[in-house]
Motif scaffolding. Structure first.
Motif, PDB file in Angstrom:
ATOM      1  N   PHE A   1       4.216  57.278   6.149  1.00 14.77           N
ATOM      2  CA  PHE A   1       4.639  58.547   5.546  1.00 14.77           C
ATOM      3  C   PHE A   1       5.725  58.157   4.512  1.00 14.77           C
ATOM      4  O   PHE A   1       5.732  58.646   3.550  1.00 14.77           O
ATOM      5  CB  PHE A   1       5.286  59.131   6.710  1.00 14.77           C
ATOM      6  N   GLN A   2       6.900  57.331   4.876  1.00 12.06           N
ATOM      7  CA  GLN A   2       7.703  56.821   4.147  1.00 12.06           C
ATOM      8  C   GLN A   2       7.281  56.279   2.675  1.00 12.06           C
ATOM      9  O   GLN A   2       7.654  56.589   1.635  1.00 12.06           O
ATOM     10  CB  GLN A   2       8.790  55.836   4.670  1.00 12.06           C
ATOM     11  N   GLU A   3       6.192  55.259   2.961  1.00 13.51           N
ATOM     12  CA  GLU A   3       5.849  54.975   1.762  1.00 13.51           C
ATOM     13  C   GLU A   3       5.233  55.957   1.073  1.00 13.51           C
ATOM     14  O   GLU A   3       4.932  55.830  -0.456  1.00 13.51           O
ATOM     15  CB  GLU A   3       4.565  53.931   2.329  1.00 13.51           C
TER      16      GLU A   3
ATOM     17  N   LYS B   1       5.147  59.370  -4.075  1.00 17.01           N
ATOM     18  CA  LYS B   1       5.136  60.625  -4.713  1.00 17.01           C
ATOM     19  C   LYS B   1       6.357  60.838  -5.497  1.00 17.01           C
ATOM     20  O   LYS B   1       6.200  61.330  -6.481  1.00 17.01           O
ATOM     21  CB  LYS B   1       4.875  61.616  -3.563  1.00 17.01           C
ATOM     22  N   VAL B   2       7.342  60.364  -4.899  1.00 17.85           N
ATOM     23  CA  VAL B   2       8.692  60.724  -5.579  1.00 17.85           C
ATOM     24  C   VAL B   2       8.588  59.969  -6.961  1.00 17.85           C
ATOM     25  O   VAL B   2       9.111  60.300  -7.854  1.00 17.85           O
ATOM     26  CB  VAL B   2      10.236  60.214  -4.600  1.00 17.85           C
ATOM     27  N   THR B   3       8.391  58.632  -6.746  1.00 18.50           N
ATOM     28  CA  THR B   3       8.332  57.569  -8.006  1.00 18.50           C
ATOM     29  C   THR B   3       7.268  58.207  -8.899  1.00 18.50           C
ATOM     30  O   THR B   3       7.483  58.345 -10.329  1.00 18.50           O
ATOM     31  CB  THR B   3       7.727  56.250  -7.570  1.00 18.50           C
TER      32      THR B   3
ATOM     33  N   GLN C   1       5.898  54.303  14.814  1.00 16.31           N
ATOM     34  CA  GLN C   1       6.553  53.642  13.904  1.00 16.31           C
ATOM     35  C   GLN C   1       5.853  53.327  12.353  1.00 16.31           C
ATOM     36  O   GLN C   1       6.060  53.545  11.327  1.00 16.31           O
ATOM     37  CB  GLN C   1       7.055  52.188  14.205  1.00 16.31           C
ATOM     38  N   LYS C   2       4.565  53.137  12.863  1.00 11.51           N
ATOM     39  CA  LYS C   2       3.495  52.628  11.661  1.00 11.51           C
ATOM     40  C   LYS C   2       3.392  54.008  10.914  1.00 11.51           C
ATOM     41  O   LYS C   2       3.376  53.835   9.699  1.00 11.51           O
ATOM     42  CB  LYS C   2       2.265  52.296  12.198  1.00 11.51           C
TER      43      LYS C   2
END
Length: 150
Positions: A75-77, A82-84, A69-70
């Protein structure tokens, strides 16, 4: 889950492949009197050992899930960062393109304004010339005597 049992110590009262130590004949030399308290201790010890190992495995599974989960959250963060970052770069590129296009459009609009002003001046000159020609024609018509039709 057979690997749990591979590591268990074999007692002299057990034969390989037998599941219940109470069903196995005692092979230790000594009195032929049965010792249920020793067998019970051995059974409790084995059960406790298995229970401890199961708890350890459950904890390892829990720890791995927590770790997974961490990792997913990290990864999501990272992806969000990167998207931002990419969106910010796209915005900057877009504003630069807007600025460049604005400069080009301003030049073109200035040229168009100048052409329209020249057209307006030419239209006024044509109207004036047309008016002058109309006056000349009227004056010519008045100055010429009527000629009889033959």
């Amino acid at each position: 889950m057979d690997f749990f049992f591979d590591e268990l110590p074999l007692h002299s009262t057990q034969k390989v492949g037998c599941a219940d130590p109470q069903m196995v004949k005692e092979t230790e030399p000594g009195p032929s009197v049965s010792r249920p308290d020793i067998q019970e201790e051995n059974s409790n010890s084995i059960v406790n050992d298995i229970s401890t190992r199961v708890q350890d495995l459950v904890q390892k599974v829990h720890d791995r899930r927590t770790s997974d989960q961490k990792e997913i959250e990290d990864f999501q963060e990272t992806i969000l960062e990167k998207v931002t970052e990419m969106c910010q770069q796209m915005k900057q590129d877009m504003y630069i393109a807007y600025e460049e296009n604005s400069v080009v459009m301003e030049v073109k609009l200035q040229e168009l304004t100048e052409v329209l002003e020249r057209c307006s001046v030419l239209q006024n000159e044509l109207l004036e010339a047309s008016s002058v020609l109309a006056n000349i024609r009227e004056n010519l018509a008045i100055d010429q005597p009527s000629q009889p039709a033959t």
